[in-house]
Design an enzyme around this catalytic site. Sequence first.
Site, mmCIF file in Angstrom:
data_model
loop_
_atom_site.group_PDB
_atom_site.id
_atom_site.type_symbol
_atom_site.label_atom_id
_atom_site.label_comp_id
_atom_site.label_asym_id
_atom_site.label_seq_id
_atom_site.Cartn_x
_atom_site.Cartn_y
_atom_site.Cartn_z
ATOM 1 N N SER A 1 -31.476 13.567 46.571
ATOM 2 C CA SER A 1 -31.537 13.109 47.961
ATOM 3 C C SER A 1 -32.702 12.174 48.268
ATOM 4 C CB SER A 1 -31.592 14.307 48.918
ATOM 5 O OG SER A 1 -32.814 14.994 48.806
ATOM 6 N N LYS B 1 -37.680 16.028 52.157
ATOM 7 C CA LYS B 1 -37.118 14.927 52.953
ATOM 8 C C LYS B 1 -38.248 14.104 53.563
ATOM 9 C CE LYS B 1 -33.009 16.821 52.425
ATOM 10 N NZ LYS B 1 -32.013 16.247 51.498
#
Length: 201
Positions: A75, A118
Amino acid sequence: MSFMKLKAISALLTVINFINNNKKSGQWWQSRHRTMLRGVLAKTFRLVGYTIQYGCIAHCAFEYVGGVVMCSGPSMEPTIQNSDIVFAENLSRHFYGIQRGDIVIAKSPSDPKSNICKRVIGLEGDKILTNSPSDFFKSHSYVPTGHVWLEGDNLQNSTDSRYYGPIPYGLIRGRIFFKIWPLSDFGFLRDSPNGHRFSDD
């Protein structure tokens, strides 16, 4: 007194002396055994005490200072690749020093036992482009108080705030700012490749 009586008395005295000596020997051994046991117990308790003490110091260091983390998943590509090793510091989150653009480790809002890595796209009050890459129409939202908006750098392969919404600031565990491994990419992390998503006026 006959010779036989003297011999019997001598044998009896020998037996009594032997018993007394054995008693003394047994007492000495028991005393020695107790001393050794006390020494072993004292050393064990000292070792346990040091272990707890240094364990507490290590826990505080990892909780408040930071530590080394191995990242997994696609990600955050290309900024962080699968199995990259990074350093995460925890002071920023304690002093509310997390900024837009920082890469953070946070507890997953869908699975508290796992962590996510993230990038912070929006802080409380920010207007965010909230649609997923597959959405045709644009949609916007404001980040509520006490929350942050997180996205992976690899927008096409990231489950993030576009799917589960803004997450509470309290779920942030640390801020990643330095890559340790691989050595070919050693150093401070790159800026976001998706800078256009930081604000949408």
